[in-house]
Design a protein around this motif. Structure first.
Motif, mmCIF file in Angstrom:
data_model
loop_
_atom_site.group_PDB
_atom_site.id
_atom_site.type_symbol
_atom_site.label_atom_id
_atom_site.label_comp_id
_atom_site.label_asym_id
_atom_site.label_seq_id
_atom_site.Cartn_x
_atom_site.Cartn_y
_atom_site.Cartn_z
ATOM 1 N N PRO A 22 -11.860 37.480 18.772
ATOM 2 C CA PRO A 22 -11.783 38.830 18.306
ATOM 3 C C PRO A 22 -11.186 38.933 16.868
ATOM 4 O O PRO A 22 -9.881 39.796 16.568
ATOM 5 C CB PRO A 22 -11.100 39.640 19.186
ATOM 6 C CG PRO A 22 -10.227 38.450 19.919
ATOM 7 C CD PRO A 22 -10.975 37.272 19.915
ATOM 8 N N HIS A 23 -11.723 38.374 15.972
ATOM 9 C CA HIS A 23 -11.008 38.473 14.607
ATOM 10 C C HIS A 23 -10.929 39.761 13.988
ATOM 11 O O HIS A 23 -10.039 40.187 13.453
ATOM 12 C CB HIS A 23 -11.828 37.466 13.521
ATOM 13 C CG HIS A 23 -11.440 36.007 13.830
ATOM 14 N ND1 HIS A 23 -12.079 35.083 13.044
ATOM 15 C CD2 HIS A 23 -10.491 35.504 14.469
ATOM 16 C CE1 HIS A 23 -11.340 33.841 13.340
ATOM 17 N NE2 HIS A 23 -10.138 34.112 14.145
ATOM 18 N N ARG A 24 -12.024 40.383 14.574
ATOM 19 C CA ARG A 24 -12.163 41.795 14.008
ATOM 20 C C ARG A 24 -12.620 42.558 15.165
ATOM 21 O O ARG A 24 -13.352 42.368 16.077
ATOM 22 C CB ARG A 24 -13.126 41.930 12.641
ATOM 23 C CG ARG A 24 -12.730 40.881 11.651
ATOM 24 C CD ARG A 24 -13.197 41.334 10.233
ATOM 25 N NE ARG A 24 -14.543 40.841 10.224
ATOM 26 C CZ ARG A 24 -15.690 41.807 10.224
ATOM 27 N NH1 ARG A 24 -15.373 42.881 10.382
ATOM 28 N NH2 ARG A 24 -16.862 41.223 10.123
ATOM 29 N N ARG A 353 -5.915 29.170 24.526
ATOM 30 C CA ARG A 353 -6.356 28.237 23.551
ATOM 31 C C ARG A 353 -7.408 28.866 22.672
ATOM 32 O O ARG A 353 -8.017 29.991 23.030
ATOM 33 C CB ARG A 353 -6.937 27.024 23.800
ATOM 34 C CG ARG A 353 -8.103 27.047 24.523
ATOM 35 C CD ARG A 353 -8.820 25.804 25.092
ATOM 36 N NE ARG A 353 -10.009 25.992 25.589
ATOM 37 C CZ ARG A 353 -10.933 25.199 26.083
ATOM 38 N NH1 ARG A 353 -10.438 23.728 26.077
ATOM 39 N NH2 ARG A 353 -12.108 25.249 26.628
ATOM 40 N N PHE A 354 -7.572 28.529 21.639
ATOM 41 C CA PHE A 354 -8.741 28.769 20.635
ATOM 42 C C PHE A 354 -9.700 27.510 20.248
ATOM 43 O O PHE A 354 -8.909 26.906 19.465
ATOM 44 C CB PHE A 354 -8.209 29.800 19.611
ATOM 45 C CG PHE A 354 -9.407 30.262 18.825
ATOM 46 C CD1 PHE A 354 -10.933 30.508 19.270
ATOM 47 C CD2 PHE A 354 -9.207 30.816 17.664
ATOM 48 C CE1 PHE A 354 -11.887 30.864 18.478
ATOM 49 C CE2 PHE A 354 -10.473 31.551 16.720
ATOM 50 C CZ PHE A 354 -11.471 31.343 17.354
ATOM 51 N N THR A 355 -10.743 27.248 20.530
ATOM 52 C CA THR A 355 -11.385 26.043 20.616
ATOM 53 C C THR A 355 -11.905 25.959 18.985
ATOM 54 O O THR A 355 -11.772 26.714 18.170
ATOM 55 C CB THR A 355 -12.603 25.891 21.486
ATOM 56 O OG1 THR A 355 -12.701 24.433 21.485
ATOM 57 C CG2 THR A 355 -13.747 26.666 21.254
ATOM 58 N N TRP A 356 -12.535 24.805 18.602
ATOM 59 C CA TRP A 356 -12.783 24.438 17.285
ATOM 60 C C TRP A 356 -13.820 25.730 16.693
ATOM 61 O O TRP A 356 -14.822 26.088 17.260
ATOM 62 C CB TRP A 356 -13.539 23.124 17.346
ATOM 63 C CG TRP A 356 -12.664 21.985 17.929
ATOM 64 C CD1 TRP A 356 -12.873 21.422 19.152
ATOM 65 C CD2 TRP A 356 -11.355 21.335 17.485
ATOM 66 N NE1 TRP A 356 -11.969 20.336 19.223
ATOM 67 C CE2 TRP A 356 -11.101 20.493 18.201
ATOM 68 C CE3 TRP A 356 -10.955 21.598 16.035
ATOM 69 C CZ2 TRP A 356 -10.061 19.292 17.955
ATOM 70 C CZ3 TRP A 356 -9.918 20.606 15.819
ATOM 71 C CH2 TRP A 356 -9.433 19.635 16.844
ATOM 72 N N HIS A 357 -13.307 26.076 15.438
ATOM 73 C CA HIS A 357 -14.024 26.914 14.729
ATOM 74 C C HIS A 357 -13.759 26.657 13.122
ATOM 75 O O HIS A 357 -12.862 26.046 12.661
ATOM 76 C CB HIS A 357 -13.747 28.367 15.317
ATOM 77 C CG HIS A 357 -12.406 28.663 14.938
ATOM 78 N ND1 HIS A 357 -11.413 28.305 15.661
ATOM 79 C CD2 HIS A 357 -11.788 29.534 13.982
ATOM 80 C CE1 HIS A 357 -10.071 28.784 15.246
ATOM 81 N NE2 HIS A 357 -10.525 29.553 14.039
ATOM 82 N N LEU A 358 -14.575 27.289 12.443
ATOM 83 C CA LEU A 358 -14.245 27.701 11.095
ATOM 84 C C LEU A 358 -13.991 29.376 10.881
ATOM 85 O O LEU A 358 -14.611 29.724 11.559
ATOM 86 C CB LEU A 358 -15.343 27.344 10.030
ATOM 87 C CG LEU A 358 -15.768 26.069 10.343
ATOM 88 C CD1 LEU A 358 -17.021 25.647 9.523
ATOM 89 C CD2 LEU A 358 -14.889 24.844 9.713
ATOM 90 N N ASP A 359 -13.020 29.458 10.004
ATOM 91 C CA ASP A 359 -12.473 31.090 9.827
ATOM 92 C C ASP A 359 -13.651 31.389 8.819
ATOM 93 O O ASP A 359 -13.861 32.793 8.621
ATOM 94 C CB ASP A 359 -11.163 31.145 9.031
ATOM 95 C CG ASP A 359 -10.196 30.810 10.197
ATOM 96 O OD1 ASP A 359 -10.590 30.768 11.416
ATOM 97 O OD2 ASP A 359 -9.236 30.931 9.912
ATOM 98 N N ALA A 360 -14.477 30.836 8.163
ATOM 99 C CA ALA A 360 -15.362 31.238 7.362
ATOM 100 C C ALA A 360 -16.392 32.004 7.868
ATOM 101 O O ALA A 360 -16.583 31.847 8.953
ATOM 102 C CB ALA A 360 -15.969 30.237 6.437
ATOM 103 N N LEU A 440 -12.476 22.814 9.801
ATOM 104 C CA LEU A 440 -12.611 23.041 11.473
ATOM 105 C C LEU A 440 -11.165 22.806 12.054
ATOM 106 O O LEU A 440 -10.617 21.856 11.726
ATOM 107 C CB LEU A 440 -13.668 21.983 11.753
ATOM 108 C CG LEU A 440 -14.018 22.187 13.180
ATOM 109 C CD1 LEU A 440 -14.930 23.321 13.330
ATOM 110 C CD2 LEU A 440 -14.658 20.816 13.666
ATOM 111 N N HIS A 441 -10.929 23.801 12.674
ATOM 112 C CA HIS A 441 -9.656 23.588 13.245
ATOM 113 C C HIS A 441 -9.590 24.501 14.616
ATOM 114 O O HIS A 441 -10.718 25.059 15.118
ATOM 115 C CB HIS A 441 -8.578 24.455 12.453
ATOM 116 C CG HIS A 441 -8.881 25.705 12.133
ATOM 117 N ND1 HIS A 441 -10.084 26.182 11.519
ATOM 118 C CD2 HIS A 441 -8.185 27.156 12.728
ATOM 119 C CE1 HIS A 441 -9.910 27.694 11.154
ATOM 120 N NE2 HIS A 441 -9.088 27.943 12.091
ATOM 121 N N CYS A 442 -8.546 24.346 15.345
ATOM 122 C CA CYS A 442 -8.487 25.005 16.733
ATOM 123 C C CYS A 442 -7.012 25.405 16.939
ATOM 124 O O CYS A 442 -5.983 24.887 16.310
ATOM 125 C CB CYS A 442 -8.900 24.124 17.839
ATOM 126 S SG CYS A 442 -7.971 22.667 18.425
HETATM 127 FE FE LIG Z 1 -8.958 30.061 12.849
#
Ligand SMILES: [Fe+2]
Ligand SMILES: O=C(O)CCC(=O)C(=O)O
Length: 495
Positions: A22-24, A353-360, A440-442
């Protein structure tokens, strides 16, 4: 409504846009109702930019092999390993196209830690070569470490401030993405070409004319660590005080009383009852918990991506975060405050947790027609994450960059209370692509038996003015007075 790159399973042949955290707030609503998966492979996003205007650049390298750090061109296939060791869940690595894989190379440059050769006030010293490189990539003069608009570099064994640099290199092949050629240079124009970072007071343009603040009242950040050079990942260890960390956690928790952890409840916690009369958070309403993401998302994959709880904050409620972020990034103009997405705090309890993703963001989220939300704010160009609690080794909760470690291991950043993590999800990597897939991060799962919770505050900087959607009434303008107050307090404190 998809909002961020999240990695698809290996069986899917390209990276797809997918709803996740829920970034936004709008995303939360969308994931609650419909789900996620309009898809749009990276390759499409990349090619869609190829006609954009030339913009600020990357001097070299990116594609590996070009000489320079991170160009050891180790193939990335080795990264296609199970993530069960770090995430305790099913593998979610992508099958990426080969030209993208080739960009995923780890930096081989030895990072210097420790204080034995620190500049005045602490911090790390890196070889001048690194600073030159960072300058070329990111516009170094806009980072405020260790001095007045300056970074410290090692010069002949001693330290000297690097003077703010005039950016005269626009010979870029880096094109404007996602805007149909309608936008300006991408993605750094304001960071690179606005006036020298920290030497002048701000003037107001979005704010009431009488609001003035001077970010120089905030001491420069001296305790920084360069965790990775290209892509650049920085830790800033003196970003928040312990008290600020505690306050941000407390106001989030307090605001949820009665909120019930529902999905999107803009009316929950409409009034923040500050229990510390010395703080200046009297008038702005409190943050809003937008949901425990175990319940956000319809399909199993969405649910699995983030299992934490997010609060959205009124800008006016988080002046420390905004002011320090502006100070750090050299954003002196009031207009720049208007480029931040809704500030967030996130809580991870044991197992979350929050699994692998890109913020872009995917193209539909950045388009100037505003159709994707945010009012055509463009891409996320910086991610700032502040750890509000400590987790010790073995307790999990690290932020991990899958491809930026050594020997095929992720770069692991353990939560350290008060430290900030800064990286740039769309600043480089694939030429002409609107994202840096190397970022790519988590958020690693917090151990079930961890002694405490992981809490972070997060802020995303967009290319242009961003239109907030939650909590109701949230408005950048309302933060200017609070930022001004905060700067005044800091100015008095430093006399
Ligand atoms: Fe992120
Ligand atoms: O919790 C973390 O360490 C990372 C969070 C994150 O990447 C995000 O919310 O986008």
């Amino acid at each position: 409504q998809p909002h961020a790159f999240v990695v698809a399973p290996k069986s899917i042949v390209s990276v797809r846009w997918r709803s996740s955290s829920p970034h936004r707030p709008r995303d939360a609503a969308a994931t609650a109702g419909s789900s996620s998966s309009s898809s749009s492979p990276v390759a499409m996003a990349a090619s869609s930019n190829s006609t954009g205007k030339k913009g600020r650049k990357k001097k070299e390298h990116v594609g590996g092999g070009g000489g320079g750090f991170g160009s050891s061109s180790s193939p990335i296939g080795r990264h296609h390993r199970s993530d069960e060791d770090v995430m305790g869940g099913p593998a979610v690595y992508p099958d990426l196209e080969s030209h993208i894989l080739e960009t995923l190379v780890s930096s081989t440059f030895p990072i210097v830690h420790g204080s034995s050769s620190s500049p005045p006030g602490g911090g790390s010293i890196l070889p001048g070569e690194i600073y030159d490189r960072l300058d070329g990539i990111y516009g170094f003069d806009k980072f405020n470490f260790g001095g007045d608009g300056a970074l410290y570099r090692s010069v002949g064994g001693t330290t000297a401030p690097v003077l703010a640099r005039v950016d005269d290199d626009h010979s870029s092949t880096w094109s404007s993405p996602l805007e149909g050629g309608a936008s300006d240079e991408y993605p750094w124009p304001s960071l690179l070409t606005s006036s020298s970072s920290s030497s002048s007071s701000s003037s107001s343009s979005i704010g009431p004319g009488n609001v003035v603040y001077d970010l120089n009242s905030i001491p420069p950040f001296r305790r920084f660590r360069v965790l990775h050079v290209d892509p650049m990942v920085l830790a800033i260890d003196d970003f928040f005080t312990p008290d600020e960390c505690d306050t941000y956690v407390r106001m989030s928790i307090d605001s949820s009383v009665g909120g019930g952890g529902g999905l999107v409840d803009d009316h929950a916690a409409a009034v923040y009852d500050n229990d510390d009369p010395n703080r200046r958070r009297e008038s702005p309403p409190g943050p809003v918990m937008i949901g425990q993401s175990r319940t956000v998302g319809k399909d199993a994959r969405s649910r699995a991506q983030r299992t934490s709880t997010t609060w959205f904050h009124h800008y006016a409620g988080v002046p420390e975060l905004l002011a320090k972020a502006c100070r750090l990034l050299g954003l002196n103009d009031h207009d720049d405050v208007g480029r931040f997405e809704e500030p967030q705090t996130v809580r991870y309890r044991g197992g979350e947790r929050f699994t692998w993703h890109l913020d872009a963001l995917p193209p539909e989220e950045t388009s100037s027609d505003g159709g994707g939300g945010g009012g055509g704010a463009g891409q996320r160009i910086a991610t700032l994450l502040v750890y509000l609690t400590d987790l010790s080794t073995g307790e999990g909760g690290s932020t991990m960059f899958r491809d930026l470690g050594v020997d095929g291991m992720p770069l692991r950043v353990r939560p350290t209370k008060g430290s900030a993590l800064l990286f740039f999800p769309a600043a480089g990597g694939i030429p002409n692509a609107p994202l840096d897939i190397r970022t790519l991060h988590c958020g690693e799962a917090v151990a079930e038996d961890a002694g405490g919770e992981k809490w972070i505050a997060q802020l995303w900087l967009r290319q242009r003015a961003y239109k907030p959607t939650a909590p109701v009434g949230n408005d950048h303008l309302k933060a200017l007075g609070a930022i001004s107050n905060y700067c005044n307090i800091m100015a008095k404190g430093s006399i």
